[in-house]
Motif scaffolding. Structure first.
Motif, mmCIF file in Angstrom:
data_model
loop_
_atom_site.group_PDB
_atom_site.id
_atom_site.type_symbol
_atom_site.label_atom_id
_atom_site.label_comp_id
_atom_site.label_asym_id
_atom_site.label_seq_id
_atom_site.Cartn_x
_atom_site.Cartn_y
_atom_site.Cartn_z
ATOM 1 N N MET A 130 -8.288 -15.146 -12.100
ATOM 2 C CA MET A 130 -9.443 -14.334 -11.754
ATOM 3 C C MET A 130 -9.178 -12.946 -11.591
ATOM 4 N N THR A 131 -7.783 -12.480 -11.751
ATOM 5 C CA THR A 131 -7.151 -11.055 -11.625
ATOM 6 C C THR A 131 -7.784 -10.382 -13.072
ATOM 7 N N TYR A 132 -8.331 -9.472 -12.990
ATOM 8 C CA TYR A 132 -8.796 -8.379 -14.272
ATOM 9 C C TYR A 132 -8.274 -7.248 -14.369
ATOM 10 N N ALA A 133 -7.641 -6.561 -13.195
ATOM 11 C CA ALA A 133 -7.167 -5.160 -13.395
ATOM 12 C C ALA A 133 -5.751 -5.233 -12.682
ATOM 13 N N VAL A 134 -4.994 -4.170 -13.096
ATOM 14 C CA VAL A 134 -3.729 -3.863 -12.665
ATOM 15 C C VAL A 134 -3.362 -2.465 -12.571
ATOM 16 N N GLY A 135 -2.727 -2.026 -11.762
ATOM 17 C CA GLY A 135 -2.146 -0.623 -11.722
ATOM 18 C C GLY A 135 -0.588 -0.513 -11.065
ATOM 19 N N CYS A 136 0.300 0.214 -11.424
ATOM 20 C CA CYS A 136 1.641 -0.038 -10.924
ATOM 21 C C CYS A 136 2.229 1.553 -10.717
ATOM 22 N N GLY A 137 3.211 1.714 -9.668
ATOM 23 C CA GLY A 137 4.009 2.924 -9.590
ATOM 24 C C GLY A 137 5.290 2.580 -9.720
ATOM 25 N N VAL A 138 6.087 3.565 -10.067
ATOM 26 C CA VAL A 138 7.733 3.477 -9.952
ATOM 27 C C VAL A 138 8.088 4.738 -9.478
ATOM 28 N N SER A 139 9.116 4.496 -8.464
ATOM 29 C CA SER A 139 9.719 5.800 -8.017
ATOM 30 C C SER A 139 11.396 5.466 -7.769
ATOM 31 N N ASN A 140 12.107 6.589 -7.773
ATOM 32 C CA ASN A 140 13.329 6.395 -7.406
ATOM 33 C C ASN A 140 14.050 7.157 -6.588
ATOM 34 N N SER A 141 15.113 6.662 -5.955
ATOM 35 C CA SER A 141 15.613 7.296 -4.735
ATOM 36 C C SER A 141 17.147 6.788 -4.481
#
Length: 248
Positions: A130-141
């Protein structure tokens, strides 16, 4: 206490304003990695949602700056991962979720979907039908990388199947970048048409009569009947062939 909560709120809002979304290469990489997993079981592709990606980026920035490792509590579905910075670290962190499929079984509703007791909840969110959309984030530290992906609609609802047979609308294909093709209901290569009949060689017409000689002459001369020209057989038309393609 209220002052501390207020400071934390303002700090989080300031962090959100400074968040930088992932570049187009990383966006395409993550979207393709998700859709490969879904293609493996024949489910529809996800689309990238910029507003969800902004939310995920804000949370990955928070995890990187705080050193914490916890879920955001946002209304979206959510997967998080962290690893030391290395070559292809984004793909490596994603594989920490997708590798759970070795323990996955869709024989029962969620959460009874593990064959060996291993964790599968990240993988089930990747392929939740039922999932139809995705968005992602990437961070470094500090030598660490953080990946956060959020999903709409959220998955992993107790008592629901990860996907049903009716959700499988494509031929399963795990090849990277493979386009999704609807399973054909008729052969794609036309066979010899079955409605084509070879014309038969016409026989001697049965309606042609040989004239007879009258036995007694009369004043009326009998004119022999001219044989009817046989009808030319109709050339059969070649049959056409069309491909018809066809909550939680």
């Amino acid at each position: 206490m209220n002052k501390l909560l207020l400071l934390l709120t303002f700090g989080f809002l300031a962090l959100a304003a400074l968040s930088t979304p992932v570049d187009s290469y990383t966006q395409n990489l993550l979207l393709n990695l998700h859709n490969i997993e879904r293609s493996c079981v024949g489910l529809k592709n996800l689309t990238w949602d910029a507003s969800i990606a902004a939310s995920a980026q804000t949370w990955s920035d928070y995890l990187a700056s705080s050193g914490n490792f916890e879920h955001s509590g946002d209304p979206y579905g959510e997967n998080i991962a962290t690893a030391s910075i290395r070559n292809n670290v984004v793909s490596f962190m994603f594989s920490m979720w997708s590798d759970e499929k070795k323990s996955f079984s869709n024989a029962k509703p969620f959460p009874d979907v593990s064959t060996d007791g291993g964790a599968v909840g990240h993988y089930t969110q990747l392929i939740w039908s039922m999932t139809y959309a995705v968005g992602c984030g990437v961070s470094n530290s500090s030598g660490m990388s953080y990946l956060v992906c959020q999903y709409n609609l959220a998955g992993n609802y107790i008592g629901n199947y990860v996907y049903k047979a009716s959700d499988v609308i494509y031929t399963p294909n795990c090849n990277p970048g493979a386009s999704q093709t609807t399973t054909p209901t008729t052969p794609t290569t036309p066979t010899t048409p079955t409605n084509t009949t070879s014309p038969t060689t016409p026989t001697t017409p049965t309606n042609t009569t040989t004239p007879t000689t009258p036995t007694q002459p009369t004043n009326t001369t009998t004119t022999p009947t001219k044989p009817t020209k046989p009808t030319k057989p109709t050339k059969p038309r070649r049959g056409g062939n069309r491909n018809y393609r066809g909550r939680h």
